[in-house]
Design a protein around this motif. Sequence first.
Motif, PDB file in Angstrom:
ATOM      1  N   GLY A  60      -3.501 -73.891  -8.965  1.00 49.93           N
ATOM      2  CA  GLY A  60      -2.756 -72.618  -8.959  1.00 49.93           C
ATOM      3  C   GLY A  60      -3.804 -71.591 -10.187  1.00 49.93           C
ATOM      4  N   GLY A  61      -4.144 -70.425  -9.436  1.00 46.99           N
ATOM      5  CA  GLY A  61      -4.767 -69.729 -10.394  1.00 46.99           C
ATOM      6  C   GLY A  61      -6.160 -70.213 -10.724  1.00 46.99           C
ATOM      7  N   ASP A  62      -6.848 -70.986  -9.659  1.00 47.53           N
ATOM      8  CA  ASP A  62      -7.968 -71.833  -9.813  1.00 47.53           C
ATOM      9  C   ASP A  62      -9.317 -70.903 -10.074  1.00 47.53           C
ATOM     10  N   LEU A  63     -10.075 -71.881 -10.739  1.00 45.07           N
ATOM     11  CA  LEU A  63     -11.588 -71.218 -11.046  1.00 45.07           C
ATOM     12  C   LEU A  63     -12.123 -71.471  -9.714  1.00 45.07           C
ATOM     13  N   VAL A  64     -12.527 -70.709  -8.924  1.00 41.77           N
ATOM     14  CA  VAL A  64     -13.151 -70.529  -7.496  1.00 41.77           C
ATOM     15  C   VAL A  64     -14.605 -70.977  -7.913  1.00 41.77           C
ATOM     16  N   SER A  65     -15.226 -70.260  -8.816  1.00 44.14           N
ATOM     17  CA  SER A  65     -16.519 -70.725  -9.163  1.00 44.14           C
ATOM     18  C   SER A  65     -16.950 -70.289 -10.437  1.00 44.14           C
ATOM     19  N   SER A  66     -17.987 -70.756 -11.041  1.00 37.17           N
ATOM     20  CA  SER A  66     -18.576 -70.560 -12.128  1.00 37.17           C
ATOM     21  C   SER A  66     -20.051 -70.455 -12.344  1.00 37.17           C
ATOM     22  N   ALA A  67     -20.656 -69.336 -12.811  1.00 39.72           N
ATOM     23  CA  ALA A  67     -22.132 -69.421 -13.054  1.00 39.72           C
ATOM     24  C   ALA A  67     -22.375 -69.444 -14.262  1.00 39.72           C
ATOM     25  N   VAL A  68     -22.940 -70.778 -14.703  1.00 36.71           N
ATOM     26  CA  VAL A  68     -23.451 -70.924 -15.995  1.00 36.71           C
ATOM     27  C   VAL A  68     -24.654 -71.887 -16.058  1.00 36.71           C
ATOM     28  N   ALA A  69     -25.646 -71.508 -16.902  1.00 37.79           N
ATOM     29  CA  ALA A  69     -27.016 -72.128 -16.895  1.00 37.79           C
ATOM     30  C   ALA A  69     -26.688 -73.470 -17.573  1.00 37.79           C
ATOM     31  N   THR A  70     -27.127 -74.450 -16.866  1.00 38.14           N
ATOM     32  CA  THR A  70     -27.265 -75.761 -17.176  1.00 38.14           C
ATOM     33  C   THR A  70     -28.698 -76.323 -17.047  1.00 38.14           C
ATOM     34  N   ALA A  71     -29.073 -77.489 -17.597  1.00 37.10           N
ATOM     35  CA  ALA A  71     -30.366 -77.986 -17.164  1.00 37.10           C
ATOM     36  C   ALA A  71     -30.470 -79.348 -16.861  1.00 37.10           C
ATOM     37  N   PRO A  72     -31.433 -79.794 -16.147  1.00 38.93           N
ATOM     38  CA  PRO A  72     -31.339 -80.905 -15.614  1.00 38.93           C
ATOM     39  C   PRO A  72     -31.363 -82.118 -16.557  1.00 38.93           C
ATOM     40  N   ASP A  73     -32.122 -81.958 -17.629  1.00 34.64           N
ATOM     41  CA  ASP A  73     -32.700 -82.858 -18.652  1.00 34.64           C
ATOM     42  C   ASP A  73     -31.501 -82.705 -19.798  1.00 34.64           C
ATOM     43  N   VAL A  84     -20.330 -66.150 -15.801  1.00 37.45           N
ATOM     44  CA  VAL A  84     -19.623 -65.489 -14.763  1.00 37.45           C
ATOM     45  C   VAL A  84     -18.567 -66.489 -14.246  1.00 37.45           C
ATOM     46  N   MET A  85     -17.144 -66.157 -14.527  1.00 40.35           N
ATOM     47  CA  MET A  85     -16.128 -67.092 -13.723  1.00 40.35           C
ATOM     48  C   MET A  85     -15.552 -66.375 -12.422  1.00 40.35           C
ATOM     49  N   PHE A  86     -15.285 -66.714 -11.628  1.00 46.72           N
ATOM     50  CA  PHE A  86     -14.229 -66.049 -10.460  1.00 46.72           C
ATOM     51  C   PHE A  86     -12.994 -66.893 -10.257  1.00 46.72           C
ATOM     52  N   ILE A  87     -12.119 -66.095 -10.895  1.00 45.06           N
ATOM     53  CA  ILE A  87     -10.566 -66.645 -10.844  1.00 45.06           C
ATOM     54  C   ILE A  87      -9.799 -66.317  -9.668  1.00 45.06           C
ATOM     55  N   ARG A  88      -9.086 -67.199  -9.037  1.00 44.11           N
ATOM     56  CA  ARG A  88      -8.160 -66.906  -7.935  1.00 44.11           C
ATOM     57  C   ARG A  88      -7.071 -66.207  -8.809  1.00 44.11           C
ATOM     58  N   ASP A  91      -3.386 -65.074  -2.926  1.00 38.67           N
ATOM     59  CA  ASP A  91      -3.903 -66.005  -1.649  1.00 38.67           C
ATOM     60  C   ASP A  91      -5.335 -65.806  -1.444  1.00 38.67           C
ATOM     61  N   LEU A  92      -5.806 -64.684  -1.201  1.00 44.14           N
ATOM     62  CA  LEU A  92      -7.113 -64.305  -0.876  1.00 44.14           C
ATOM     63  C   LEU A  92      -7.980 -63.814  -1.894  1.00 44.14           C
ATOM     64  N   GLU A  93      -7.491 -63.533  -3.046  1.00 45.63           N
ATOM     65  CA  GLU A  93      -8.044 -62.521  -3.945  1.00 45.63           C
ATOM     66  C   GLU A  93      -8.562 -63.253  -5.083  1.00 45.63           C
ATOM     67  N   GLU A  94      -9.711 -62.879  -5.665  1.00 43.46           N
ATOM     68  CA  GLU A  94     -10.334 -63.515  -6.780  1.00 43.46           C
ATOM     69  C   GLU A  94     -10.858 -62.131  -7.864  1.00 43.46           C
ATOM     70  N   ARG A  95     -10.829 -62.540  -9.121  1.00 43.17           N
ATOM     71  CA  ARG A  95     -11.052 -61.628 -10.020  1.00 43.17           C
ATOM     72  C   ARG A  95     -12.460 -62.083 -10.968  1.00 43.17           C
ATOM     73  N   ARG A  96     -13.606 -61.107 -11.180  1.00 37.70           N
ATOM     74  CA  ARG A  96     -14.822 -61.680 -11.813  1.00 37.70           C
ATOM     75  C   ARG A  96     -14.410 -61.265 -13.309  1.00 37.70           C
ATOM     76  N   LEU A  97     -14.973 -62.497 -14.255  1.00 39.80           N
ATOM     77  CA  LEU A  97     -14.835 -62.415 -15.508  1.00 39.80           C
ATOM     78  C   LEU A  97     -16.133 -62.781 -16.019  1.00 39.80           C
ATOM     79  N   GLY A  98     -16.762 -61.809 -16.740  1.00 34.64           N
ATOM     80  CA  GLY A  98     -17.873 -62.107 -17.305  1.00 34.64           C
ATOM     81  C   GLY A  98     -17.896 -62.273 -18.862  1.00 34.64           C
ATOM     82  N   LEU A  99     -18.288 -63.343 -19.318  1.00 35.50           N
ATOM     83  CA  LEU A  99     -18.262 -63.980 -20.793  1.00 35.50           C
ATOM     84  C   LEU A  99     -19.832 -63.912 -21.482  1.00 35.50           C
ATOM     85  N   ALA A 100     -19.567 -63.364 -22.710  1.00 38.53           N
ATOM     86  CA  ALA A 100     -20.745 -63.673 -23.400  1.00 38.53           C
ATOM     87  C   ALA A 100     -20.804 -64.871 -24.319  1.00 38.53           C
TER      88      ALA A 100
END
Length: 170
Positions: A60-73, A84-88, A91-100
């Motif tokens: 509920g109120g799920d984290l739909v997706s998140s853009a965060v830099a990771t490194a393979p190593d 940047v997080m996209f929060i539900r 039902d069909l709506e999400e909110r963009r939340l930008g973090l520094a």
Amino acid sequence: RAVLDEIEGSYIEVTLERSGLFAYLFVSTTRPGGVGQWRTEDDVTLTMRQGVLIATRGLGGDLVSSAVATAPDRLGPAGGGERVMFIRTGDLEERRLGLACALQDLGPATITIVEQAQATRHLQERCTTPDGGEIVNDYWTDARQGLVWQSRQWAGPHIGYLRIRRLTTG
């Protein structure tokens, strides 16, 4: 600990800090780039990349997706910068939340998970919200084994913080 040592497969324990509810999740899918999906028996899922939470389903109120830099190593976030997080929100709506965010290496730390000590490195990510609030994510990583043994990560305003502990490595 003896019972956990006999279990086959990888399991994590996840606790919702707000309610104290917890569940045990198993690896259901792995993909290239260090992406893994963890699942409960009733289909609640967490998706992580290099140990960083990037999505939830079924809470509920799920984290739909998140853009965060990771490194393979490297485990945890690759460094500071924008997340940047996209929060539900409906039902069909999400909110963009930008973090520094800024990442700090707090150094070596030994943690104990169910009677087993782990030598880790404690990384802390501090993020500022657009309204001036602060979110703090912590990661206890083990580069030798390629694992995040423990973390405390924010999954959005509805879910709040999740405490995640690696119980088995399977």
